[in-house]
Write a protein that holds these residues in place. Structure first.
Motif, PDB file in Angstrom:
ATOM      1  N   ARG A 269       0.888  -1.146   0.118  1.00 19.05           N
ATOM      2  CA  ARG A 269       0.175  -0.105  -0.134  1.00 19.05           C
ATOM      3  C   ARG A 269       0.954   1.196   0.008  1.00 19.05           C
ATOM      4  N   LEU A 302      -7.784  -3.476  -2.668  1.00 19.41           N
ATOM      5  CA  LEU A 302      -6.671  -2.331  -2.827  1.00 19.41           C
ATOM      6  C   LEU A 302      -7.362  -1.527  -3.911  1.00 19.41           C
ATOM      7  N   TYR A 312     -11.708  -1.279  -7.297  1.00 21.79           N
ATOM      8  CA  TYR A 312     -10.578  -2.144  -6.847  1.00 21.79           C
ATOM      9  C   TYR A 312      -9.746  -2.570  -8.157  1.00 21.79           C
TER      10      TYR A 312
END
Length: 543
Positions: A269, A302, A312
């Motif tokens: 991330r 994500l 996503y």
């Protein structure tokens, strides 16, 4: 004795020195070669150095060595700079008849084991500040430092389970208590904070030395994660990108079990927001893919890259699955494969309501894993149903393609009944479901026929005489249901046929249950008759 200053030296444009050419050249191989090639006048010479190690400070140390007849007081703090200077001006030949600077430094480093922890760490700090890193000094310092760390970790009671976040005491190198702590090794992980002074490149090097000494890789991974989080508080964007890239490359060489999947997703991330190098990002994706069976739905959610309209990052998840399948090539990993299948079903259900998710991407998710990965397709059916419900603009052909990913033989009775009434699914899907259900029913029918044959073979038993007729009638009912399973030729009868399948399945299940109970009684009666001589022997078909 008057000192002649017949040589002007410009050091990195910082400062100009006037020195004696003969004195300096007698210890510096580079200057000696330079003057030896000069064909002009040797008076009023000027030498310009660019990139001289340490600038004016380094040149002054060199002059002290030259003007003191090849002698200089050395210490752990000035050895890194001296060695860099010796390499730069080639002070590695005894052209003056005395021991040269490089040889003296190497002899001094033989006693590096006597250096204190602070001296080792300060020497490394000086090394990383130099443009021309003295690798000989770095290697010796790192080797000695890691040797002491290895003793500290071994002396720690629970090195693998300790966590930097749970430390009750934070110490500094400048205090007596910390020096005592280092000497006694009372806490095996005190060095996490101490090594924060190192640059990412030096952290990478020290980890390499740790692995050579068979360091606990769990401790190494925890240190790297701690290093990344701690350095981020004061680092610039470019520095953060460098830190993350080094941490990823270093973690890549560790064992799989040394770092959790959650920690890798946390790094991912951060890395996605810093636009890290593509090659390094691929390494991180491979690491995550290899551990995908230990991931969670939250890890996979994500956000899509900037410029994409879907919610996503489906492509990223597909790459995870590809990496997982590449690592888990053997079917011996069936448990891990089933966990990933369960995770993918949850992910499909989560992304299905996204109105911007294209049918081709959803189909890729459904077909990402091999067919044998799932023992049941109920969860996938619910995800497909949700996707079709949201994406009303899909064509019939697109619906059929997505429905083809379902294995209707792996649907439960309840899910099959739901499908038979689901008007959102294309009619072809209903036909495929009926075909699969007919295969199931024919399998049950074969079992029932076998049971009927055994029943007729055992009709001579007195205890089973009255029940044989009932079983025969039951078998006839099963045959009757099987005959009714043939598909109608007229498409208009399809709906009625679908509605009738429910009671047929339920009735057949009841029939099979009765047959199993009766078969159990038959076998029990056969065993009883063999134990009592007054009963007749069983026919050979029942033996």
């Amino acid at each position: 004795m008057e000192v002649c200053c017949n040589l002007e030296v410009d050091v990195n444009g910082e400062q100009i020195f006037f020195v004696d050419k003969k004195t300096v050249a007698s210890y510096c191989g580079k200057l000696s070669k330079l003057f030896g090639r000069s064909k002009g006048s040797l008076r009023n010479l000027k030498v310009i150095f660019q990139g001289f190690p340490g600038g004016a400070e380094g040149f002054e140390l060199m002059l002290k060595f030259c003007y003191n007849n090849g002698n200089l007081e050395m210490s752990p703090s000035n050895v890194p700079l001296l060695y860099s200077v010796a390499e730069f001006v080639e002070m590695n030949s005894s052209i003056s008849g005395t021991q040269n600077l490089q040889e003296q430094i190497e002899k001094f480093l033989e006693d590096i084991s006597d250096w204190t922890w602070s001296e080792l760490l300060n020497a490394l700090k000086r090394c990383q500040d130099l443009c021309n890193t003295p690798l000989v000094v770095v290697d010796k310092c790192l080797d000695c430092l890691v040797g002491r760390l290895n003793l500290a970790v071994e002396a720690s009671s629970c090195p693998s389970t300790s966590s930097p976040d749970s430390w009750a005491l934070r110490v500094s190198c400048d205090t007596k208590s910390s020096e005592s702590l280092k000497t006694g090794f009372s806490n095996g992980l005190w060095w996490f904070d101490e090594l924060l002074v190192l640059t990412p490149d030096f952290v990478k090097m020290i980890v390499q030395f740790m692995l050579k000494r068979s360091f606990d890789e769990v401790v190494v991974s925890k240190f790297l994660i701690y290093y990344q989080k701690s350095k981020f508080s004061t680092a610039t964007r470019d520095e953060k990108r460098k830190i993350v890239e080094v941490v990823i490359e270093t973690l890549y060489v560790l064992e799989q079990n040394s770092i959790s999947c959650k920690s890798l997703f946390s790094i991912l991330r951060v890395g996605l927001g810093l636009n890290i190098d593509k090659c390094i990002r691929n390494k991180l994706e491979k690491m995550i893919g290899a551990r995908l069976d230990r991931g969670s739905l939250d890890n996979l959610l994500l956000p899509s890259p900037s410029g994409m309209n879907y919610l996503y990052d489906v492509n990223l998840v597909l790459r995870f699955v590809k990496a997982f399948l590449h690592e888990k090539t053997s079917r011996t990993c069936s448990m891990a494969l089933r966990r990933v299948a369960r995770l993918m079903d949850l992910y499909m259900a989560e992304v299905a309501p996204d109105p911007c998710l294209k049918p081709s991407k959803f189909l890729a998710l459904a077909k990402a894993l091999p067919e044998y990965a799932r023992s049941s397709h109920d969860d996938m059916y619910r995800a497909v149903d949700m996707y079709i419900e949201v994406h009303t603009e899909m064509t019939e052909e697109e619906k059929v393609k997505i429905c083809c990913a379902l294995n209707y033989e792996k649907l439960s009775v309840e899910t099959f009944l739901n499908l038979s009434k689901n008007t959102r699914f294309p009619s072809m899907s209903s036909l495929q479901a009926l075909v699969s259900e007919q295969v199931k029913l024919k399998t049950l029918l074969q079992t029932a026929k076998n049971s009927k044959s055994i029943t007729h073979s055992c009709h001579e038993l007195d205890e089973c005489g009255d029940k044989s007729t009932d079983r025969a009638e039951t078998g006839d009912r099963v045959v009757l249901y099987a005959e009714k399973l043939d598909f109608p030729d007229d498409d208009e009868k399809l709906k009625a046929h679908i509605e009738g399948i429910q009671w047929r399945v339920m009735e057949l299940e009841r029939v099979c249950t009765k047959l199993e109970i009766q078969m159990g009684k038959v076998m029990k009666s056969r065993v009883t008759s063999s134990r009592h001589s007054e009963l007749k022997s069983l026919p050979w078909l029942c033996s």
